[in-house]
Write an enzyme that holds these catalytic residues in place. Structure first.
Site, PDB file in Angstrom:
ATOM      1  N   ASP B 167       0.850  -1.197   0.000  1.00 19.64           N
ATOM      2  CA  ASP B 167       0.000   0.000   0.000  1.00 19.64           C
ATOM      3  C   ASP B 167       0.880   1.239   0.000  1.00 19.64           C
ATOM      4  O   ASP B 167       2.043   1.177  -0.435  1.00 19.64           O
ATOM      5  CB  ASP B 167      -0.926  -0.053   1.243  1.00 19.64           C
ATOM      6  CG  ASP B 167      -2.273   0.605   0.983  1.00 19.64           C
ATOM      7  OD1 ASP B 167      -2.285   1.811   0.688  1.00 19.64           O
ATOM      8  OD2 ASP B 167      -3.297  -0.088   1.076  1.00 19.64           O
ATOM      9  N   HIS B 256      -4.217   5.923   3.285  1.00 25.21           N
ATOM     10  CA  HIS B 256      -4.789   4.666   2.803  1.00 25.21           C
ATOM     11  C   HIS B 256      -4.075   3.454   3.375  1.00 25.21           C
ATOM     12  O   HIS B 256      -4.709   2.493   3.831  1.00 25.21           O
ATOM     13  CB  HIS B 256      -4.717   4.691   1.272  1.00 25.21           C
ATOM     14  CG  HIS B 256      -5.481   3.622   0.582  1.00 25.21           C
ATOM     15  ND1 HIS B 256      -4.958   2.357   0.385  1.00 25.21           N
ATOM     16  CD2 HIS B 256      -6.707   3.621   0.002  1.00 25.21           C
ATOM     17  CE1 HIS B 256      -5.836   1.636  -0.287  1.00 25.21           C
ATOM     18  NE2 HIS B 256      -6.913   2.376  -0.533  1.00 25.21           N
ATOM     19  N   SER B 611     -11.230  -0.981  -1.293  1.00 27.66           N
ATOM     20  CA  SER B 611      -9.954  -0.952  -0.578  1.00 27.66           C
ATOM     21  C   SER B 611     -10.148  -1.241   0.895  1.00 27.66           C
ATOM     22  O   SER B 611      -9.256  -1.763   1.555  1.00 27.66           O
ATOM     23  CB  SER B 611      -9.308   0.428  -0.714  1.00 27.66           C
ATOM     24  OG  SER B 611      -8.703   0.591  -1.953  1.00 27.66           O
TER      25      SER B 611
END
Lengths: 253, 1051
Positions: B167, B256, B611
């Protein structure tokens, strides 16, 4: 190559036959399909090369005008999609498709003889187990009547898993027969080892480098008798190994 | 075609085309795959080198002598190819999960490598995008007897499992990653008690130091942190050149990686705080798992965009497998147009799965309600692809009026201190009628209309807007443009009655009409003295909210790479997920962190997207691996699928554009896959459908996918895609009837007798044997024969296959489509003169008819485009006839057209691949196709388009330096548009369930052009499908198709 021993034996016959023939009056030519670029043909279409006319034959199950032949460029890696073209031939070659065949005759209608050709299996899909699934079938019409036949198991795959071309030496079987015409097609094995056509469009073949010679004068009938003996011999030795046959190839989804 | 030795065959073609190709000296990143297998899938073909692939259920040990020997062999072989290019341009080398390297190459170097016999495939290094407080309870993890209980309770859930997160990095100061607890037992980096021992002995990872990240940032919870980046990459100021997640805020893209990692394996008992408001305690799915962060996504210094290159991704996967992770999460995508099995990332994940690592990946956020719908991503059967669905906790906030009155409404970001309040009717520009409905509804630039709100009246105030007519988030965006500090959206009498949580760009609360009346009457009474504060954001559980429901943004199937492989596989919570993020720092604060000088603040936020769903499955998979150490990744996936349950209705019933008979309905397998995960039943599924590398290899060989060599395929054989041993049964082309095969393994502890029940509307379904008695650990095979009775042809139907022993219910989606013909959708060639043979599957007896058109070169319209207002609705601007940055090209399509295609290419666009253009195609004002990748490589294709006038709009999403020259390539292929002596021939006889060859040929095409043709197949005059024929005589390079969509905007 599981069929090699048989081919070797045929080759031995060829050598002796050629020795006997000595200086036969032949005008040797090679039908290489180079004269014609990549193309596709329906049943009934014709094209010509080196004084010979090739007429495409549709499957007997069809209406006579279906897709049955093509000239492929072996140097174009994108020729086959889903289907698996044979490899090892970077020139033009002919493909017989959808259970169809190819008729060959002299454009001037004179006699000719066939001494050999290269041939391969055109698989409907890639990734097949390495078996010979069928045969190339040659049927010649002799001048003055009668037919000669020969069949050859399709050559197996190379080490990379692709079907390749093999040579079909024909001097013994055909070379001494004066032909007015020749049909080339394919058949597929069933579970009993019989070879059949039509075969759900899966009897498909590739051929190249047909070694032919025009026979301008009827002078050597005596010698031809020797050749016909060879044909009968070859027919008895049809090349195929038990247990390798498959009835129908799986459909691609 | 892979059946040819590419090296020699292509050479001839290329030499004939010399001079036709356009070469660019600018280097681009490519991934080069070499012919040998990587260590994870190598099974001993090289003389003297033993197999290195681990046994099923085991993990690859890279220290083993055999593995090291084979890696040395691969290195030696790689050298011969690497020697042909400059060492300085090589960015990554791979040999564990993928054999090859990534490098910066010129066009000429790529064309040279195409001819190298050691090279199997060259891929453009596409850039992909990063596509929970309550969810453990929603998933039933923490109930008595739940999966946490089964593995020893919350305090042991995930113990000694290692979850690798591919990520954008990690924010290590978040207590989700602390290995200590404070005196209250809550996770804390400064706590006195260390509660995690040293990592498992099998762990080989490390804590790589970098900008603002030292070894002290790792501990026995966050046990690994690495980062992968090509050396030439420039970084945005919000980035850190290390494994640290980048900064959030208006300019930053970070958060994220912290969100996904804390969702999968963050500590339990962590108090989350959003906007200063405590939101209660949060926990990851496997709270005792160890976390290893692999940063592969970076915010670019030049563009400010965050992206994840395939080259960095493969490097991260490779290292994670070497390090010894048990589970990988990949919340990144989407693959352009759905992707392909030979994509380097997918191939690397095949290596990871073969090495015993479970991979969870996001399905993509291009669902039917997204602006540019696209097919589900991560289409490979060896990984678990996860859709995004809702849970039943919602978030509300309070409007506190100056009078002291309070009203509650839906919100996910309310945080406006008390400020003057103004009604929209009082906030118009001079000359705007106060009764203008558009003013009341806060229309403005984002709606494609001139501004109505007066910044002089709105700046610094809370603006009250009426609901109606325009998108809710546009109201808040227009208010923000006018300078507002907060927004209240009020429902109105006669209008919609729901209140919705939307991703507003400004602090916003949405209230019902009764409360709207309270607010308005207060404003009327107070005039200019009116004030309002927005705040007190909190979660409420509402059992009346139906959940789970598929989120409309979750990408749908069918699988475009092969419709016989169901995707997505499952769904999991991905909407309004609360988890750790990075802080919103100023440039100076960021520099202080980079220098290592301060202890940075922590933050949490609500994110929505697939996600967020994927790490739920990654965490649950770690729990299942802990519970069943001998299970393979495929067994874990099967257990999750066969125990899943149906989602609730989402009300959608459209068609997806890539498959007209597939519906967008969330409850269908295209939305939910096998269903919503149920972790506790998944721990005791009864039966599993297992698969290992050999099964995937046979599947890939059967597709000629190019991942395995022809020699390997010859040795191992093939399996039809519908016969791959998946827990979903999907048949895309039932040509009359079809028999599928499967094998199940009894993973229960005792002998059990299972009975099959199957249904599929319009088909008879015959399961043989219908009863299986299996001892513990025993396997049993069965067949499922589908025979079409009255189901319509070319239409998907949906059913199920259930095996039950009275205790376990093992449910699989059974999905089929009857066909008369199975033909490739697209064929391509690079030859100016050529012939083509394609095999089609036939489900009919008789003669096949056809109509053809082409081959024609593109009609090229070259223009210049500026920067579009990307906050506006560009579709409306297109319909309105264009705008700055939105060019309209009008194209008339006659009746009977076979296909229309519109494309732009990086190669024809200024900016060397960095200009970002989009395409949208409208007919009669409605969008009929769109393409929104992150470069100028865009394509919209319309099969059998209706006759009419089309507006093809090129949108300047981000042209380099604000302006780009481009060429719109248009092909409208009709039976009358002919060229290149294009011929198409059909077989004259066919049989049900058989095959046939179709022939195509052409000659004398001009060099250097992209030609398009099409063949329509007809049976008794009725349409059966289309094969597109592309002949590119310009020696094409691998095309970059990079995604742009990020996760669905945080609410």
């Amino acid at each position: 190559m599981k069929s090699t021993p048989t081919l070797k034996q045929l080759a031995g016959v060829v050598v002796s036959a050629v020795t006997l023939l000595g200086a036969a009056p032949a005008m040797a030519d090679t039908i290489s399909f180079e004269a014609h670029g990549p193309d596709i043909f329906a049943g009934g279409d014709t094209f010509a090369e080196a004084g010979y006319t090739m007429q495409v034959l549709d499957t007997v199950a069809g209406n006579g005008g279906g897709f049955a032949g093509a000239i492929a460029n072996g140097a174009d890696p994108t020729t086959c999609t889903v289907a698996a073209c044979p490899v090892g031939n970077n020139s033009m070659y002919y493909l017989g498709l959808n259970d169809g065949g190819l008729n060959i005759h002299r454009t001037d209608a004179s006699a000719f003889s066939l001494h050999g050709l290269d041939y391969a299996f055109l698989a409907p899909i890639g990734g097949l187990h390495n078996f010979s699934y069928g045969q190339l079938m040659l049927t010649g019409t002799a001048v003055g009547g009668g037919t000669v036949r020969a069949t050859f198991d399709f050559p197996l795959q190379n080490g990379a898993g692709n079907y390749v071309f093999g040579g079909a030496p024909l001097n013994a079987a055909f070379g001494q027969t004066k032909l007015s015409g020749l049909n080339i097609s394919a058949c597929m094995f069933d579970n009993s080892g019989n070879c059949y056509n039509p075969a759900d469009n899966q009897a498909q073949f590739a051929i190249d480098n047909l070694n032919v010679s025009a026979v301008p004068e009827p002078s050597a009938y005596a010698m031809l008798m020797l050749g016909l003996g060879g044909v009968a011999f070859a027919a008895r030795r049809r090349a195929r190994q038990a247990g390798q046959s498959a009835p129908t190839l799986p459909a691609q989804a | 075609m892979k059946l040819h030795p590419i090296s020699s065959a292509v050479l001839v073609l290329l030499s004939a085309m010399a001079g036709a190709a356009v070469a660019d000296d600018v280097r681009h990143s490519y991934i080069v795959q070499l012919v040998d297998k990587p260590a994870a899938t190598y099974t001993g073909q090289v003389t003297g080198l033993a197999a290195t692939m681990p046994a099923a259920g085991q993990r690859l040990n890279v220290d083993a002598a055999d593995v090291q020997n084979y890696l040395n062999y691969l290195d030696t072989k790689q050298e011969s190819v690497l020697n042909t290019i400059s060492a300085a341009e090589i960015t990554h080398k791979y040999n564990v999960v993928f054999n090859g390297f990534a490098a910066m190459l010129t066009d000429d170097e790529v064309r040279a490598l195409k001819k190298n016999s050691g090279v199997a495939k060259i891929s453009a290094d596409n850039i992909h995008q990063l596509d929970t407080s309550y969810t453990p309870t929603f998933l039933g993890l923490d109930k008595a007897g739940g999966l946490w209980d089964q593995v020893g309770g919350k305090g042991a859930a995930g113990e000694n499992m290692i979850i690798g997160i591919l990520d954008g990095g990690i924010w290590p100061e978040n207590p989700s990653y602390a290995d200590r607890v404070d005196e209250n037992g809550n996770p804390s980096h400064t706590g006195a008690t260390r509660v995690y021992d040293a990592p498992p002995a099998s762990w080989h990872g490390s804590c790589d130091t970098g900008e603002g990240f030292g070894v002290q940032n790792c501990n026995n919870k966050l046990i690994g942190a690495r980062y992968f980046k090509s050396p030439s990459k420039s970084l945005h100021w919000t980035e850190f050149d290390s494994a640290r997640d980048s900064v959030a805020g208006p300019e930053g893209q970070g958060g994220h990686g912290s969100h996904t990692s804390s969702t999968a394996g963050g500590n339990a008992n962590v108090t989350a705080v959003v906007g200063g408001v405590p939101m209660g305690k949060v926990s990851g799915m496997a709270p005792r798992a160890r976390i290893a962060a692999y940063k592969i996504c970076w915010t670019d210094g030049a563009t400010g965009k965050n992206g994840c290159s395939n080259g960095d991704g493969v490097a991260g996967i490779e290292q994670a497998v070497r390090d010894g992770v048990n589970v990988l999460n990949y919340s990144i995508g989407p693959g352009a147009g759905g992707g392909s099995f030979d994509d380097p990332i997918e191939v690397a994940f095949l290596g990871a799965a073969s090495a015993g690592v479970f991979v969870s990946a996001s399905a993509g956020n291009s669902g039917p309600t997204s602006t540019t719908p696209a097919p589900v991503s991560h289409i490979s059967p060896w990984l678990t692809t996860v859709g995004n669905s809702t849970h039943n906790r919602s978030y509300i906030a309070t409007v506190t009026l100056g009078s002291g009155a309070k009203v509650d409404g839906a919100s996910s970001n309310a945080m406006t201190p008390s400020a003057p309040m103004i009604l929209a009717k009082d906030a118009g520009l001079a000359g705007v009628d106060p009764a203008n409905p558009s003013l009341l509804r806060c229309f403005g630039g984002t709606d494609g209309v001139p501004a109505l709100l007066d910044p002089a009246k709105v700046t610094g105030k809370v603006l009250v807007c009426d609901r109606g007519a325009n998108v809710l988030v546009n109201k808040s965006a227009n208010a923000k443009t006018a300078g507002a500090v907060g927004v209240i959206i009020a429902n109105v009498p006669g209008g919609a009655t729901t209140i919705l949580n939307q991703p507003h760009s400004l602090s916003t609360i949405h209230i019902v009409k009764e409360d709207g009346a309270i607010v308005k009457s207060y404003a009327a009474a107070s005039g200019a003295a009116a004030t309002a504060a927005l705040g007190d954001l909190r979660a409420v559980f509402d059992p009346n909210v139906p959940a789970p429901v598929m989120n409309g943004s979750s990408s749908r199937g069918p699988n475009v790479a092969n419709a016989n492989i169901l995707k997505p596989d499952v769904t999991a919570p991905g909407t309004d997920i609360l988890a750790a993020v990075t802080a919103d720092l100023t440039h100076a604060q960021r520099d202080a962190v980079a220098a290592g000088g301060v202890a940075p603040v922590t933050d949490w936020a609500f994110y929505t997207g697939t996600s967020m769903a994927s790490p739920h499955v990654a965490g649950v998979a770690a729990l299942l691996k802990q519970r069943h150490p001998d299970w393979t990744p495929a067994a874990i996936k099967s257990a999750l699928m066969t125990t899943a349950y149906d989602t609730k209705s989402d009300g959608l019933n459209g068609s997806v554009f890539w498959d007209a008979t597939a519906k967008t309905t969330g409850t269908l397998p295209w939305g939910q896959g096998a269903g919503h995960i149920a972790p506790t039943p998944a721990a005791d599924p009864g039966l599993v459908y297992d698969a290992t590398e050999i099964d995937y290899a046979r599947f890939l060989c059967g597709l000629n996918a190019g991942v395995y060599s022809a020699a390997t395929c010859q040795a191992i054989g093939t399996v039809q895609p519908y016969n791959l041993n998946l827990a979903s049964l999907t048949a895309a082309n039932v040509l009359g009837s079809l028999t599928m095969t499967r094998k199940v393994t009894n993973v229960g502890s005792t002998t059990a007798t299972y009975t099959a029940q199957a249904n599929l509307p319009g088909y008879t379904v015959d399961v043989q044997p219908a009863v299986l008695t299996l001892a513990a650990g025993a396997k049993g095979s069965f067949t499922v024969k589908l025979t079409r009775t009255n189901a319509p042809i070319d239409t998907w139907v949906y059913g199920s296959l259930v095996w039950s022993d009275g205790t376990h219910t093992v449910r699989s989606p059974l999905t089929a489509r009857g066909s008369a013909l199975a033909a490739p959708g697209r064929v391509s060639s690079e030859a100016a003169t050529g012939s083509k043979i394609l095999t089609v599957g036939t489900g009919f007896a008789g003669t096949l008819g056809s109509v053809k058109g082409g081959l024609i070169p593109a009609t090229i319209d070259s223009r210049t485009i500026g920067q579009a207002d990307v906050s506006a609705d560009t579709n409306s601007l297109c319909a309105a006839g264009g705008a700055p940055g939105v060019n309209v090209h009008t194209v008339v399509i006659p009746s009977g057209a076979l296909v229309a295609r519109f494309s732009t290419f990086d190669a024809d666009t200024t900016g060397h691949g960095l200009s970002d253009l989009d395409l949208v195609v409208l007919k009669d004002g409605a969008v009929v196709g769109s393409s929104g990748g992150s470069s100028a490589n865009e394509q919209v294709q319309l099969i059998k388009p209706a006759a009419g006038t089309y507006s093809v709009c090129v949108v300047g999403y981000a042209p380099v330096d604000g302006q780009a020259n481009y060429s719109l390539n248009s092909w409208v292929v009709t039976p009358a548009t002919v060229g290149g002596n294009f011929k198409a021939l059909m077989p004259s006889a066919a049989t049900v369930g058989g095959t046939a060859s179709v022939g195509l040929s052409w000659s004398g095409l001009a060099l250097g052009k992209r030609h398009l043709g099409a063949v329509q197949y007809l049976l008794n005059g009725s349409y059966q499908g289309t094969t597109m024929v592309e002949v590119n005589t310009n020696d094409p390079l691998p095309q970059f198709d990079s995604a742009r969509d990020k996760y669905v905007n945080a609410k």
